[in-house]
Design a protein around this motif. Structure first.
Motif, PDB file in Angstrom:
ATOM      1  N   LEU A 280       7.555   4.376  -4.033  1.00 56.48           N
ATOM      2  CA  LEU A 280       6.357   4.569  -3.213  1.00 56.48           C
ATOM      3  C   LEU A 280       5.116   4.689  -4.083  1.00 56.48           C
ATOM      4  O   LEU A 280       4.010   4.319  -3.666  1.00 56.48           O
ATOM      5  CB  LEU A 280       6.527   5.822  -2.347  1.00 56.48           C
ATOM      6  CG  LEU A 280       5.660   5.950  -1.098  1.00 56.48           C
ATOM      7  CD1 LEU A 280       5.772   4.728  -0.197  1.00 56.48           C
ATOM      8  CD2 LEU A 280       6.041   7.209  -0.328  1.00 56.48           C
ATOM      9  N   GLY A 281       5.304   5.150  -5.304  1.00 58.87           N
ATOM     10  CA  GLY A 281       4.177   5.249  -6.220  1.00 58.87           C
ATOM     11  C   GLY A 281       3.575   3.906  -6.583  1.00 58.87           C
ATOM     12  O   GLY A 281       2.389   3.825  -6.924  1.00 58.87           O
ATOM     13  N   VAL A 282       4.368   2.837  -6.520  1.00 58.13           N
ATOM     14  CA  VAL A 282       3.844   1.499  -6.829  1.00 58.13           C
ATOM     15  C   VAL A 282       3.683   0.655  -5.570  1.00 58.13           C
ATOM     16  O   VAL A 282       3.416  -0.539  -5.644  1.00 58.13           O
ATOM     17  CB  VAL A 282       4.737   0.765  -7.860  1.00 58.13           C
ATOM     18  CG1 VAL A 282       4.634   1.429  -9.229  1.00 58.13           C
ATOM     19  CG2 VAL A 282       6.197   0.709  -7.405  1.00 58.13           C
ATOM     20  N   THR A 283       3.854   1.293  -4.411  1.00 61.47           N
ATOM     21  CA  THR A 283       3.622   0.635  -3.126  1.00 61.47           C
ATOM     22  C   THR A 283       2.164   0.847  -2.720  1.00 61.47           C
ATOM     23  O   THR A 283       1.568   1.872  -3.021  1.00 61.47           O
ATOM     24  CB  THR A 283       4.586   1.214  -2.061  1.00 61.47           C
ATOM     25  OG1 THR A 283       5.901   0.710  -2.327  1.00 61.47           O
ATOM     26  CG2 THR A 283       4.192   0.839  -0.647  1.00 61.47           C
ATOM     27  N   ASP A 284       1.599  -0.126  -2.012  1.00 63.13           N
ATOM     28  CA  ASP A 284       0.190  -0.047  -1.610  1.00 63.13           C
ATOM     29  C   ASP A 284       0.047  -0.329  -0.116  1.00 63.13           C
ATOM     30  O   ASP A 284      -0.756  -1.156   0.295  1.00 63.13           O
ATOM     31  CB  ASP A 284      -0.648  -1.037  -2.435  1.00 63.13           C
ATOM     32  CG  ASP A 284      -2.151  -0.858  -2.196  1.00 63.13           C
ATOM     33  OD1 ASP A 284      -2.606   0.297  -2.137  1.00 63.13           O
ATOM     34  OD2 ASP A 284      -2.852  -1.877  -2.075  1.00 63.13           O
ATOM     35  N   VAL A 285       0.876   0.351   0.680  1.00 63.28           N
ATOM     36  CA  VAL A 285       0.789   0.266   2.137  1.00 63.28           C
ATOM     37  C   VAL A 285       0.500   1.675   2.635  1.00 63.28           C
ATOM     38  O   VAL A 285       1.352   2.563   2.551  1.00 63.28           O
ATOM     39  CB  VAL A 285       2.089  -0.278   2.756  1.00 63.28           C
ATOM     40  CG1 VAL A 285       1.952  -0.364   4.275  1.00 63.28           C
ATOM     41  CG2 VAL A 285       2.420  -1.656   2.178  1.00 63.28           C
ATOM     42  N   ALA A 286      -0.702   1.872   3.155  1.00 68.45           N
ATOM     43  CA  ALA A 286      -1.209   3.221   3.414  1.00 68.45           C
ATOM     44  C   ALA A 286      -0.323   4.024   4.352  1.00 68.45           C
ATOM     45  O   ALA A 286      -0.104   5.220   4.134  1.00 68.45           O
ATOM     46  CB  ALA A 286      -2.622   3.141   3.970  1.00 68.45           C
ATOM     47  N   ILE A 287       0.195   3.393   5.405  1.00 68.64           N
ATOM     48  CA  ILE A 287       0.947   4.159   6.400  1.00 68.64           C
ATOM     49  C   ILE A 287       2.205   4.791   5.803  1.00 68.64           C
ATOM     50  O   ILE A 287       2.664   5.842   6.241  1.00 68.64           O
ATOM     51  CB  ILE A 287       1.298   3.274   7.616  1.00 68.64           C
ATOM     52  CG1 ILE A 287       1.735   4.154   8.797  1.00 68.64           C
ATOM     53  CG2 ILE A 287       2.351   2.234   7.254  1.00 68.64           C
ATOM     54  CD1 ILE A 287       1.861   3.410  10.103  1.00 68.64           C
ATOM     55  N   PHE A 288       2.765   4.174   4.780  1.00 68.23           N
ATOM     56  CA  PHE A 288       3.925   4.738   4.107  1.00 68.23           C
ATOM     57  C   PHE A 288       3.528   5.729   3.016  1.00 68.23           C
ATOM     58  O   PHE A 288       4.232   6.707   2.768  1.00 68.23           O
ATOM     59  CB  PHE A 288       4.776   3.621   3.474  1.00 68.23           C
ATOM     60  CG  PHE A 288       5.345   2.658   4.464  1.00 68.23           C
ATOM     61  CD1 PHE A 288       6.155   3.090   5.507  1.00 68.23           C
ATOM     62  CD2 PHE A 288       5.083   1.303   4.361  1.00 68.23           C
ATOM     63  CE1 PHE A 288       6.695   2.196   6.423  1.00 68.23           C
ATOM     64  CE2 PHE A 288       5.619   0.398   5.261  1.00 68.23           C
ATOM     65  CZ  PHE A 288       6.421   0.853   6.302  1.00 68.23           C
ATOM     66  N   LYS A 289       2.399   5.477   2.365  1.00 77.16           N
ATOM     67  CA  LYS A 289       2.085   6.160   1.111  1.00 77.16           C
ATOM     68  C   LYS A 289       1.174   7.364   1.250  1.00 77.16           C
ATOM     69  O   LYS A 289       1.340   8.368   0.541  1.00 77.16           O
ATOM     70  CB  LYS A 289       1.449   5.146   0.153  1.00 77.16           C
ATOM     71  CG  LYS A 289       1.169   5.678  -1.241  1.00 77.16           C
ATOM     72  CD  LYS A 289       0.733   4.553  -2.159  1.00 77.16           C
ATOM     73  CE  LYS A 289       0.563   5.033  -3.589  1.00 77.16           C
ATOM     74  NZ  LYS A 289       0.230   3.913  -4.492  1.00 77.16           N
TER      75      LYS A 289
ATOM     76  N   LEU B  75       0.576  -5.107  -7.216  1.00 77.04           N
ATOM     77  CA  LEU B  75      -0.427  -5.860  -6.464  1.00 77.04           C
ATOM     78  C   LEU B  75      -0.980  -5.026  -5.313  1.00 77.04           C
ATOM     79  O   LEU B  75      -0.281  -4.185  -4.740  1.00 77.04           O
ATOM     80  CB  LEU B  75       0.181  -7.138  -5.889  1.00 77.04           C
ATOM     81  CG  LEU B  75       0.563  -8.244  -6.872  1.00 77.04           C
ATOM     82  CD1 LEU B  75       1.216  -9.394  -6.116  1.00 77.04           C
ATOM     83  CD2 LEU B  75      -0.641  -8.732  -7.656  1.00 77.04           C
ATOM     84  N   GLN B  76      -2.189  -5.292  -4.939  1.00 72.00           N
ATOM     85  CA  GLN B  76      -2.711  -4.735  -3.702  1.00 72.00           C
ATOM     86  C   GLN B  76      -1.825  -5.207  -2.543  1.00 72.00           C
ATOM     87  O   GLN B  76      -1.338  -6.336  -2.525  1.00 72.00           O
ATOM     88  CB  GLN B  76      -4.155  -5.181  -3.469  1.00 72.00           C
ATOM     89  CG  GLN B  76      -5.152  -4.567  -4.437  1.00 72.00           C
ATOM     90  CD  GLN B  76      -6.550  -5.141  -4.304  1.00 72.00           C
ATOM     91  OE1 GLN B  76      -6.751  -6.128  -3.600  1.00 72.00           O
ATOM     92  NE2 GLN B  76      -7.516  -4.539  -4.963  1.00 72.00           N
ATOM     93  N   ASN B  77      -1.600  -4.317  -1.588  1.00 72.39           N
ATOM     94  CA  ASN B  77      -0.775  -4.574  -0.400  1.00 72.39           C
ATOM     95  C   ASN B  77       0.707  -4.733  -0.739  1.00 72.39           C
ATOM     96  O   ASN B  77       1.477  -5.241   0.078  1.00 72.39           O
ATOM     97  CB  ASN B  77      -1.258  -5.817   0.361  1.00 72.39           C
ATOM     98  CG  ASN B  77      -2.724  -5.732   0.719  1.00 72.39           C
ATOM     99  OD1 ASN B  77      -3.212  -4.673   1.104  1.00 72.39           O
ATOM    100  ND2 ASN B  77      -3.442  -6.832   0.583  1.00 72.39           N
ATOM    101  N   SER B  78       1.100  -4.288  -1.919  1.00 69.96           N
ATOM    102  CA  SER B  78       2.496  -4.427  -2.326  1.00 69.96           C
ATOM    103  C   SER B  78       3.373  -3.401  -1.626  1.00 69.96           C
ATOM    104  O   SER B  78       2.917  -2.343  -1.189  1.00 69.96           O
ATOM    105  CB  SER B  78       2.625  -4.253  -3.837  1.00 69.96           C
ATOM    106  OG  SER B  78       2.156  -2.967  -4.225  1.00 69.96           O
ATOM    107  N   TYR B  79       4.658  -3.727  -1.541  1.00 70.04           N
ATOM    108  CA  TYR B  79       5.659  -2.804  -1.005  1.00 70.04           C
ATOM    109  C   TYR B  79       6.903  -2.892  -1.882  1.00 70.04           C
ATOM    110  O   TYR B  79       7.448  -3.973  -2.090  1.00 70.04           O
ATOM    111  CB  TYR B  79       6.022  -3.155   0.441  1.00 70.04           C
ATOM    112  CG  TYR B  79       7.118  -2.268   0.997  1.00 70.04           C
ATOM    113  CD1 TYR B  79       6.812  -1.063   1.626  1.00 70.04           C
ATOM    114  CD2 TYR B  79       8.461  -2.626   0.861  1.00 70.04           C
ATOM    115  CE1 TYR B  79       7.813  -0.237   2.117  1.00 70.04           C
ATOM    116  CE2 TYR B  79       9.466  -1.799   1.352  1.00 70.04           C
ATOM    117  CZ  TYR B  79       9.135  -0.611   1.975  1.00 70.04           C
ATOM    118  OH  TYR B  79      10.123   0.214   2.450  1.00 70.04           O
TER     119      TYR B  79
END
Length: 435
Positions: free
Chosen positions: A155-164, A143-147
């Motif tokens: 991290l490849g399936v995470t969608d939080v810019a500051i981490f990714k 999902l968008q905004n997923s963590y």
């Protein structure tokens, strides 16, 4: 120099703290904690802080819980650890049986933390398709905004810019589909209608790309790192049906939302679905020891059951299925059984949300809750709101950790009425002061 200051100096010289820009501790000092009891943390000077975030969402039944402590102590007298390759032991077998009974899935595979559980589920999904000859199914969606964690795969399936963003060149590429977070709905659109609209986009994407997709990973009901984004369970129902139709695995990341946090033992229960994989961690040991688990279907397990070693799931770490951690998890599950926790949480949840209505005299929106997760968004132009809110709350003996302009409570289930009153009142005063 006080013992307090000595400990702070030693920590800054020797410890690299997580999710932290260390330079900020030149201005915002660490808090040295000596002990915990119930919902309270006590620092070295004796000041107490109400742990409204359950120490990063892990503590279910309070600090210094005697039943979990006793289980660990008893296990410590018999077996502290043995490798799980070629060996087994009673706590890991008993815990696996319990988790299978609760989830409807089987053959628990253990790791130490949530991100590792995500890695395992992604690898298992990819490897399953490879083992049955569908080698083109190598990609993932979320999902968008997923963590889902901060190791490379998760991290490849995470969608939080500051981490990714910093690590983007190193990561597997995944696609994101619209989040059903009800805060994103159009004016007048119900949470259910918005969830169905988002599910239709998911269906379109799978219809076009299913041949290359291994799995869809999702945080059921609440996207916690997205600022406690909550959505209607109909999205889970549709996602399950769509993934089944197009032969794409559904991975339920219940790391943060499992073990009673959303009002049922597992969030997927509210949509009456069974995922292909479930990832568990955080509250699994009541907040005592690091442990995570991935459970899956018998059909997926059988695809690895073969004479060829290379077809086995050759993932491991030295402390897999640690007996002490498994014993803590068994004690945690026993408390759920004997104390009727899920039912009692419904009463506690209603009481907390009722008391939170006093916050409506502030500039807040989306006052919401899902089980024992509570949240509201503060309308503020203060770019330092999150940090200042944290500091102001700590000064008044409350541990809050806002996500942007979102303030949330995820307290231990043992929180009492006076403690709830204190948590809400201090939050009200802090938001009013720093917004």
């Amino acid at each position: 120099m006080s013992n307090n200051q000595t400990l702070l100096d030693r920590s800054l010289r020797s410890v690299w703290h997580p999710c932290t820009q260390m330079k900020q501790h030149e201005t915002y000092p660490l808090i040295p904690i000596r002990r915990g009891d119930g919902v309270w943390l006590y620092d070295v000077d004796g000041k107490k802080h109400l742990d409204a975030v359950s120490s990063w969402w892990v503590n279910l039944f309070g600090h210094n819980n005697p039943r979990i402590k006793d289980a660990i102590r008893q296990q410590l007298d018999t077996l502290e650890h043995v490798m799980l390759a070629g060996f087994t032991h009673e706590p890991v077998v008993a815990l696996s049986e319990k988790l299978a009974g609760l989830t409807g899935l089987g053959h628990a595979f253990y790791a130490s933390d949530g991100a590792s559980a995500t890695e395992i589920a992604l690898k298992m999904s990819f490897h399953y398709w490879r083992n049955i000859g569908k080698t083109g199914k190598t990609r993932f969606i979320s999902l968008q905004n997923s963590y889902h964690g901060e190791t490379m795969g998760s991290l490849g399936v995470t969608d939080v810019a500051i981490f990714k963003d910093t690590y983007a060149p190193l990561l597997i590429q995944s696609a994101q589909v619209p989040s059903p977070d009800s805060r994103l709905a159009e004016a007048g659109e119900s949470a259910e209608d918005f969830a169905l609209r988002c599910a239709s986009v998911l269906e379109q994407y799978l219809a076009e790309h299913h041949a290359e997709l291994a799995a869809f990973i999702i945080e059921p009901l609440v996207q916690c790192a997205a600022g406690m984004g909550m959505y209607h369970p109909v999205y889970l129902s549709r996602a399950r049906a769509i993934c089944s139709q197009y032969e794409v695995h559904l991975i339920a990341d219940e790391i943060a939302v499992g073990f009673g946090r959303t009002g049922t033992m597992f969030a997927c229960e509210q949509a009456n679905i069974k995922p292909d994989f479930i990832c568990l961690s955080k509250g699994i040991t009541g907040g005592y020891l690091p442990l995570s688990a991935v459970l899956t279907t018998d059909a997926i397990y059988q695809a690895f059951y073969h004479d060829a070693t290379v077809k086995g799931f050759l993932h491991s770490h030295s402390y897999t299925g640690n007996p002490l951690a498994c014993s803590a998890a068994l004690a945690t599950l026993a408390i759920f059984e004997t104390d009727d926790v899920v039912h009692k949480n419904k009463e506690t949840s209603a009481r907390i949300f009722e008391k939170m209505q006093v916050l409506t005299d502030l500039p807040v929106e989306h006052l919401r809750h899902q089980g024992m997760i509570f949240s509201f968004d503060v309308q503020t132009a203060n770019q330092q709101f999150s940090r200042q809110c944290y500091q102001a709350a700590i000064a008044q003996s409350l541990l809050l950790r806002p996500i942007g302009n979102t303030v949330y409570f995820m307290p231990p289930y043992t929180i009492t009425e006076p403690e709830i009153d204190f948590m809400v009142k201090v939050s009200h005063d802090v938001v009013k002061a720093v917004r």
